[in-house]
Design an enzyme around this catalytic site. Structure first.
Site, PDB file in Angstrom:
ATOM      1  N   LYS A   1     -47.808  28.731  -1.848  1.00 20.98           N
ATOM      2  CA  LYS A   1     -48.638  29.659  -0.964  1.00 20.98           C
ATOM      3  C   LYS A   1     -49.392  28.939   0.149  1.00 20.98           C
ATOM      4  CE  LYS A   1     -49.465  33.860  -0.790  1.00 20.98           C
ATOM      5  NZ  LYS A   1     -48.266  34.872  -0.393  1.00 20.98           N
TER       6      LYS A   1
ATOM      7  N   ASP B   1     -57.137  27.672  -2.742  1.00 17.18           N
ATOM      8  CA  ASP B   1     -55.991  27.536  -3.402  1.00 17.18           C
ATOM      9  C   ASP B   1     -55.422  28.732  -4.046  1.00 17.18           C
ATOM     10  OD1 ASP B   1     -53.697  25.985  -4.232  1.00 17.18           O
ATOM     11  OD2 ASP B   1     -54.590  25.390  -6.156  1.00 17.18           O
TER      12      ASP B   1
ATOM     13  N   TYR C   1     -39.473  30.586  -0.256  1.00 17.80           N
ATOM     14  CA  TYR C   1     -41.089  30.674  -1.041  1.00 17.80           C
ATOM     15  C   TYR C   1     -41.000  28.898  -1.206  1.00 17.80           C
ATOM     16  CZ  TYR C   1     -44.811  30.608  -3.924  1.00 17.80           C
ATOM     17  OH  TYR C   1     -45.955  30.108  -4.413  1.00 17.80           O
TER      18      TYR C   1
ATOM     19  N   ASP D   1     -54.619  22.197  -6.044  1.00 14.38           N
ATOM     20  CA  ASP D   1     -53.683  21.205  -6.052  1.00 14.38           C
ATOM     21  C   ASP D   1     -53.385  20.425  -4.512  1.00 14.38           C
ATOM     22  OD1 ASP D   1     -52.157  23.374  -4.811  1.00 14.38           O
ATOM     23  OD2 ASP D   1     -50.475  23.257  -6.295  1.00 14.38           O
TER      24      ASP D   1
ATOM     25  N   ASP E   1     -50.384  20.213   0.031  1.00 13.31           N
ATOM     26  CA  ASP E   1     -50.010  19.998  -1.450  1.00 13.31           C
ATOM     27  C   ASP E   1     -49.181  18.793  -1.511  1.00 13.31           C
ATOM     28  OD1 ASP E   1     -48.926  20.295  -3.913  1.00 13.31           O
ATOM     29  OD2 ASP E   1     -49.182  22.266  -3.952  1.00 13.31           O
TER      30      ASP E   1
ATOM     31  N   TYR F   1     -45.772  16.718 -10.124  1.00 16.28           N
ATOM     32  CA  TYR F   1     -44.943  18.034  -9.579  1.00 16.28           C
ATOM     33  C   TYR F   1     -45.179  18.425  -8.299  1.00 16.28           C
ATOM     34  CZ  TYR F   1     -42.510  22.325 -10.083  1.00 16.28           C
ATOM     35  OH  TYR F   1     -41.437  23.373 -10.082  1.00 16.28           O
TER      36      TYR F   1
ATOM     37  N   LYS G   1     -79.373  29.202  13.436  1.00 19.42           N
ATOM     38  CA  LYS G   1     -79.558  29.562  14.815  1.00 19.42           C
ATOM     39  C   LYS G   1     -78.583  30.678  15.315  1.00 19.42           C
ATOM     40  CE  LYS G   1     -82.441  26.405  15.216  1.00 19.42           C
ATOM     41  NZ  LYS G   1     -84.082  26.953  15.036  1.00 19.42           N
TER      42      LYS G   1
HETATM   43  P1  13P Z   1     -49.140  26.192  -4.625  1.00 17.54           P
HETATM   44  O1  13P Z   1     -48.781  26.562  -3.468  1.00 17.54           O
HETATM   45  O2  13P Z   1     -50.572  25.989  -4.880  1.00 17.54           O
HETATM   46  O3  13P Z   1     -48.379  24.940  -4.943  1.00 17.54           O
HETATM   47  O4  13P Z   1     -48.804  27.075  -5.884  1.00 17.54           O
HETATM   48  C1  13P Z   1     -47.606  27.641  -6.127  1.00 17.54           C
HETATM   49  C2  13P Z   1     -47.258  28.283  -7.260  1.00 17.54           C
HETATM   50  O5  13P Z   1     -46.290  29.036  -7.285  1.00 17.54           O
HETATM   51  C3  13P Z   1     -48.089  28.297  -8.131  1.00 17.54           C
HETATM   52  O6  13P Z   1     -47.646  29.295  -9.400  1.00 17.54           O
HETATM   53 MG    MG Z   2     -48.393  23.243  -5.675  1.00 19.49          MG
HETATM   54 MG    MG Z   3     -51.817  24.822  -3.746  1.00 17.54          MG
END
Ligand code: 13P
Ligand code: MG
Ligand code: MG
Ligand code: 13P
Length: 369
Positions: A234, A131, A231, A52, A12, A90, A245
């Protein structure tokens, strides 16, 4: 038979309007970079996005964890980040967690799944990208595809598939090194289930055919907060699965995605939501989700890729998307409460820790008379 490597490297590096999807310009800049700078290094490539996250699939002859291939993708993401910043996207450069490139992108933020293969006369494989979720999101579907005849008819109908598979499972909570266990189907299926039921900790890393000893699946196992210590988004995972096969049929790999299991990663990576199978280049929407997974089928000859076949672009999956939306609606009705939000151990890298620390000071022990 050609020996080739399939590599997906995904990151991302910025998106429009929050965490929805990358801009066309950003996607194009990454693709252009790979097209120009990948000459002589890659045999072929495909660039696409899921939510994203931008995924670069490439074929080459350099083996897994190759520093040149990894650096090419890293540099494409660095170049793309400049475009993302210039457009005010962003989270520009969100997943590029380290300065300077050292050897390969593992542990630097991007997700990686690679396969070294001896190309079969008809080599077909699937490229998964998810995602708003985590690597363990593939655990249930992989278990059902490779160990359960309710989804894999080949376990009954094909003598090769009936021999079973080796699961290599990683303990992603262990941060000092890579910690693995190898377990075999059919004799270890219950132990495999014991581990895979804990997708935040135990993640399928690879799966191997017992008949041909060849690798069929490779899954990215990165944990971003293990790298960043807080954090930072994700660990939206990618996976490669060879089919047919000695391996499950494509439809047997897709079959468990009908379930839309509840996984971690909805809104701020902190909620539980159902995993929705989506078409290629899909965006994110409701409550920064729901968690989504895309799947593209490819055939490959001497490293040359066909165009992708979009596995979840079919009327059947429209029906599944409706039922998964209902599951999303149900869990969202309980907001932050109980099972709707991640456990405290999973939230340990978020602001909830600071609030708890403050509240701890206000707790009192009632004196007994
Ligand atoms: P991403 O990890 O896909 O950027 O999402 C972050 C997030 O906090 C969405 O609410
Ligand atoms: Mg993101
Ligand atoms: Mg993402
Ligand atoms: P075809 O007969 O269409 O090749 O399909 C074979 C198969 O095994 C599908 O799962």
């Amino acid at each position: 038979m050609a020996k080739i490597t399939l590599s997906i490297i995904k990151a991302d590096i910025g998106s429009i309007g929050g965490h929805i999807k990358p801009s066309q310009k950003l996607l194009q800049s990454v693709e252009n970079y790979i097209k120009e700078k990948g000459k002589g290094l890659l045999i072929d490539y495909y660039v696409g996005h899921t939510g994203d996250d931008i995924a670069i699939l490439s074929t080459h002859k350099r083996g897994t964890l190759d520093s040149k291939v990894h650096k090419l993708c890293w540099d494409a993401f660095v170049a793309g980040t400049k475009v993302a910043k210039a457009q005010g996207l962003y989270g520009a450069g969100q997943d590029l967690l380290k300065e300077g490139f050292t050897g390969n992108v593992k542990g630097m933020g991007p997700a990686v799944a690679e396969l070294d293969i001896e190309e079969r006369p008809a080599e077909s494989f699937l490229m998964f990208a998810a995602d708003k979720t985590e690597p363990g999101a593939y655990n249930l579907s992989l278990y059902l595809t490779f160990a359960d005849p309710m989804h894999n008819a080949g376990l009954l109908l094909s003598p090769e598939i009936k021999k079973g598979f080796k699961f290599v499972i990683m303990d992603v909570a262990y941060t000092k090194a890579d910690r693995f266990i190898e377990l075999y189907t059919p004799e270890n299926i219950y132990d495999i289930a014991v581990l895979l039921r804990e997708p935040g900790r135990f993640v399928v890393e690879s799966i191997w055919s017992r008949a041909s000893k060849e690798q069929t699946a490779s899954v990215s196992t990165t944990r971003l907060h293990n790298i960043a210590g807080k954090y930072v988004g994700k660990d939206d995972p990618v996976a490669l699965i060879r089919t047919q096969k000695d391996f499950p049929a494509t439809g047997e790999v897709l079959s468990p995605y009908t379930i839309g299991p509840y996984v971690a990663g909805f809104m701020r990576g902190s909620h539980i939501g159902p995993l929705m199978p989506v078409k290629k280049n899909s965006a994110i929407s409701f409550f920064d989700g729901p968690p989504v997974v895309s799947c593209l089928g490819f055939s490959v000859k001497d490293g040359k890729l066909t165009e992708p076949a979009d596995a979840f672009d079919h009327p059947y999956w429209d029906y599944v998307r409706h039922s998964v939306s209902r599951k999303a609606e149900e869990i969202r009705r309980q907001g932050f409460y109980g099972a709707a939000m991640l456990s405290m151990s999973e939230l340990e890298y978020t602001g909830v820790v600071a609030s708890l620390k403050e509240l701890e000071k206000k707790f009192v022990i009632k004196k007994s008379k």
